[in-house]
Design an enzyme around this catalytic site. Structure first.
Site, mmCIF file in Angstrom:
data_model
loop_
_atom_site.group_PDB
_atom_site.id
_atom_site.type_symbol
_atom_site.label_atom_id
_atom_site.label_comp_id
_atom_site.label_asym_id
_atom_site.label_seq_id
_atom_site.Cartn_x
_atom_site.Cartn_y
_atom_site.Cartn_z
ATOM 1 N N HIS A 210 53.604 -12.782 43.651
ATOM 2 C CA HIS A 210 54.430 -11.943 42.790
ATOM 3 C C HIS A 210 55.912 -12.255 42.989
ATOM 4 O O HIS A 210 56.678 -12.281 42.031
ATOM 5 C CB HIS A 210 54.176 -10.461 43.095
ATOM 6 C CG HIS A 210 52.840 -9.972 42.635
ATOM 7 N ND1 HIS A 210 52.697 -8.990 41.689
ATOM 8 C CD2 HIS A 210 51.581 -10.337 42.980
ATOM 9 C CE1 HIS A 210 51.411 -8.761 41.470
ATOM 10 N NE2 HIS A 210 50.712 -9.565 42.258
ATOM 11 N N ASP B 113 57.867 -4.449 39.677
ATOM 12 C CA ASP B 113 56.498 -4.933 39.557
ATOM 13 C C ASP B 113 55.555 -3.769 39.235
ATOM 14 O O ASP B 113 55.920 -2.599 39.358
ATOM 15 C CB ASP B 113 56.081 -5.616 40.866
ATOM 16 C CG ASP B 113 55.148 -6.792 40.651
ATOM 17 O OD1 ASP B 113 54.396 -6.771 39.667
ATOM 18 O OD2 ASP B 113 55.181 -7.727 41.476
#
Length: 455
Positions: free
Chosen positions: A20, A119
């Site tokens: 990520h 995120d």
């Protein structure tokens, strides 16, 4: 950057996994060339691995910020990352991140960013940003096809049928078996709902246009693709390589035997929980039998550099989204062996695009059959030919998506009243984008011919 220039300041909160963090870092690199300034917040153990990947020149516009995640006997600081984290501690890591709200609030107050990017596992971040009157935008590093499948089940009644049955999970691939928990769906729904007007997503409209459209209809948010945000191999030299072939659980022996049976030359990259245990997991005598045509690598390998090599004819992949996009960029057809999370959905998309084939694990040598098909088939309808077509389209587009993203973000900041940007004369006679503040006038993002950036 001139001393008088006013950059758009962005504070990023990626999830605590390098899969990520890497897309956030690549997006920061891309937008930094368009007069953006970034602060990337993460745990110290993740930041330590990132410092060597940011050049001295990049460090002027990309700063790293320690989140100071609270440690505990159950979750010491070396577990403030998913790398090497025992699976049973994943809930504890998410809880530790949730406890960082005071630190997040302090960073927002101290750094005073114009915008926050976060995120999908951080629903508290947009809440804190809203409390400081700062717009916050969700950035999804998964593809639009997989995201639309999961978000459909977050927003729609479960009786509602997903409109793209070709890219969906099979009965044996329920969320539990793919590693996705109900609480993650709650986090995803909250993160999408709280995103300010738009959602950024690592995708190409040419590849996933119908899924992007469905996401926008489903959520009421405008989904904006950022493109590949790909790290070109030439920029990776003399650095620790970022990508790795994920540990393939109990399927290592099956894959090794399939490679051996295929007769193909190969590089097999594996990661084991215990260093030095790889040879014990391979079939007896495997290394000796394939030593003339195969290389077995434990741990890390320069994936993007390998895929870019002209002699590589196929990519046996778990189909993590970054790996799929790298394969497309490098024009390497995919042999898909998905395991969990979004990987099965990405594998279905690969087949839908005609750029690879998923291996059906039947214990009857199917892997070797698929490898030979990918490597040996020729003609206009071959997987390699279709991959070349898609790769050409992606490469020709270049960074057009990044230009659009930059305009969207600056426009959002202006609408939120935080920067005093985008006056009525913000497009000059040459079609270039100009933005101004009350303090300085400057040429900001460049290269937007024939675009209307202010409605």
């Amino acid at each position: 950057m001139d001393a008088g220039q006013r950059s758009v300041r962005v504070l990023m909160f990626p999830w605590l996994a390098y899969g990520h963090i890497s897309p956030f870092l690549q997006l920061a690199r891309t937008l930094a060339r368009r007069n953006f300034m970034f602060y990337i917040a993460s745990s110290e153990i993740n930041l330590a691995s990132m410092r060597g990947k940011i050049s001295e020149k990049e460090s002027d516009s990309i700063k790293l910020v320690d989140l100071h995640i609270p440690a505990s006997p159950e979750l010491p600081s070396h577990y403030h990352t998913t790398n090497g984290l025992p699976p049973h501690l994943m809930p504890a890591l998410k809880e530790a991140m949730d406890l960082c709200r005071p630190r997040i609030s302090a960073l927002l107050k101290t750094l005073m960013p114009d915008l926050v990017l976060y995120d999908f596992l951080h629903p508290s971040v947009p809440e804190e940003a809203a409390a400081h009157d700062i717009p916050a935008v969700l950035f999804l590093s998964t593809g639009a096809a997989a995201s639309s499948y999961f978000i459909h089940h977050c927003f729609e009644n479960h009786a509602s049928e997903y409109p793209f049955p070709g890219v969906s999970l099979r009965e044996s691939e329920c969320p539990k078996s793919t590693g996705i928990k109900a609480s993650d769906f709650d986090r995803l729904r909250e993160c999408v709902t709280r995103s300010c007007q738009i959602v950024l997503i690592k995708s190409f409209r040419e590849i996933e246009g119908k899924y992007l459209g469905y996401l926008s209809t489903l959520t009421g948010k405008k989904f904006v693709p950022v493109g590949t945000v790909f790290q070109y191999p030439e920029t990776m030299k003399n650095r620790e390589h970022d990508k790795f072939i994920e540990w393939l659980d109990e399927k290592v022996e099956e894959i090794a035997l399939g490679l051996e049976e295929s007769g193909a030359n190969f590089i097999l990259v594996l990661r084991s929980p215990e260093r030095g245990k790889i040879q014990e997991m391979l079939p007896r005598g495997f290394a000796e039998r394939v030593c003339e045509r195969g290389m077995v690598v434990e741990g890390w390998a320069p994936q993007a550099s390998i895929l870019s090599h002209p002699s590589v004819g196929g990519f046996l992949s778990h189909c993590g989204w970054s790996s799929v996009m790298e394969a497309i960029h490098c024009s390497v057809a995919i042999i898909a062996v998905p395991m969990h999370l979004d990987q099965p959905l990405n594998a279905r998309l690969v087949e839908e695009l005609g750029i690879g084939e998923e291996v059906v694990r039947n214990g009857q040598g199917n892997l070797a059959v698929v490898i030979r098909k990918v490597l040996l088939e020729t003609g206009e309808d071959s997987l390699k030919s279709k991959m070349r077509e898609w790769s050409k389209r992606v490469r020709e587009k270049g960074e057009e998506d990044a230009d659009v993203v930059a305009v969207e973000l600056v426009t959002l900041c202006e609408r939120s009243g935080g920067m005093g940007l985008l006056p009525s004369n913000s497009v000059n006679g040459d079609g270039f984008f100009i933005y101004k503040t009350d303090r300085v006038n400057q040429t900001g993002l460049q290269g937007f011919p024939n675009q209307t950036v202010v409605k």
